[in-house]
Scaffold this active site. Structure first.
Site, PDB file in Angstrom:
ATOM      1  N   GLU A 153      -6.705   5.165  14.992  1.00  0.00           N
ATOM      2  CA  GLU A 153      -6.265   5.231  13.588  1.00  0.00           C
ATOM      3  C   GLU A 153      -7.458   5.117  12.651  1.00  0.00           C
ATOM      4  OE1 GLU A 153      -2.857   2.862  12.371  1.00  0.00           O
ATOM      5  OE2 GLU A 153      -2.189   2.706  14.439  1.00  0.00           O
ATOM      6  N   ASN A 187      -6.812  -0.151   8.203  1.00  0.00           N
ATOM      7  CA  ASN A 187      -6.946   1.294   7.927  1.00  0.00           C
ATOM      8  C   ASN A 187      -7.536   1.524   6.541  1.00  0.00           C
ATOM      9  OD1 ASN A 187      -5.848   3.216  10.072  1.00  0.00           O
ATOM     10  ND2 ASN A 187      -4.336   1.571  10.080  1.00  0.00           N
ATOM     11  N   ILE A 194      10.215   1.180   2.238  1.00  0.00           N
ATOM     12  CA  ILE A 194      10.806   2.518   2.204  1.00  0.00           C
ATOM     13  C   ILE A 194      10.804   2.978   0.757  1.00  0.00           C
ATOM     14  CG2 ILE A 194      12.933   3.823   2.549  1.00  0.00           C
ATOM     15  CD1 ILE A 194      13.447   2.092   5.008  1.00  0.00           C
ATOM     16  N   HIS A 244       1.169   6.910  10.819  1.00  0.00           N
ATOM     17  CA  HIS A 244       2.268   6.350  11.597  1.00  0.00           C
ATOM     18  C   HIS A 244       1.786   6.177  13.041  1.00  0.00           C
ATOM     19  CE1 HIS A 244       6.399   5.495  12.696  1.00  0.00           C
ATOM     20  NE2 HIS A 244       6.222   6.274  13.751  1.00  0.00           N
TER      21      HIS A 244
END
Ligand code: GRF
Length: 199
Positions: free
Chosen positions: A183, A19, A101, A118
């Site tokens: 994506e 990506n 995270i 996502h």
């Protein structure tokens, strides 16, 4: 050295960086520097052994590694990561397969200029193993979502989505490959649109 582009984009990765590469190639092909005064200033990985770093270098982008393993706490890692990112004075921070995270302190620091992709049609299937879970739930559609990042994982405002069919006999791998094609179109377009929306 930080880039001198006016609207610096910093991309965070942990993996293969496909990506990231799609965004960098689109920025180069569409000449975002001329259009928006924008450019990808750096790619930062929390892993030294990821192919995405070589890929970024081959595209002429500066790379940095900051291993989370060198820090005792999530807060300490995020503070060091913020200092590294802020050295580039980013207008936009792009999470592209960044498998960490983030603390509320980090997310709040970049409020309004932190986005993620996502691999599901949010709000469905937050978290991991999205493709297998879509197959197990007998979904007829799957896809991907670009969203603003907020403190709650995978819950920020949605900026763009693309859907693909779930086909008979799909595995997580075949479905993932079909979604990934989308994506690579959706994320560069969403960054383009974000830049266009800026004064
Ligand atoms: C993508 O599927 C993305 O949606 C998810 O992690 C994967 C990253 O792949 N967040 P890559 O590193 O961009 O190839």
């Amino acid at each position: 050295m930080p880039s001198k582009t006016k609207k610096n984009i910093v991309i965070l990765i942990s993996g293969s960086g496909s990506n990231m590469a799609a965004i960098v190639r689109t920025a180069q092909q569409q000449d975002w520097q001329r259009q928006f005064g924008a450019g990808v200033a750096a790619v930062i990985s929390n892993r030294a052994d990821t192919g995405g770093l070589q890929l970024a270098q081959s595209l002429g982008i500066a790379t940095q590694v900051l291993s989370h393993k060198a820090f005792d706490s999530r807060e300490a890692f995020d503070a060091a990561l913020m200092a590294l990112i802020d050295g580039y004075q980013p207008a936009l921070v792009v999470l592209a397969g960044f498998m960490r995270i983030l603390t509320p302190g980090f997310v709040n620091h970049y409020a309004g200029r932190l986005i993620n992709i996502h691999p599901s049609l949010l709000p469905a299937f937050t978290g991991l193993n999205t493709h297998q879970r879509a197959i197990d739930a007998a979904c007829t559609e799957a896809g991907c979502t670009v969203h603003q990042v907020t403190a709650e994982l995978d819950h920020g405002p949605i900026l763009a989505q693309a859907a693909v069919p779930v086909l008979p006999g799909d595995t997580a791998e075949t479905l993932s490959a079909r979604v990934l094609v989308q994506e690579h179109l959706l994320y560069p377009q969403a960054v383009h649109d974000w830049l266009q929306s800026q004064p």
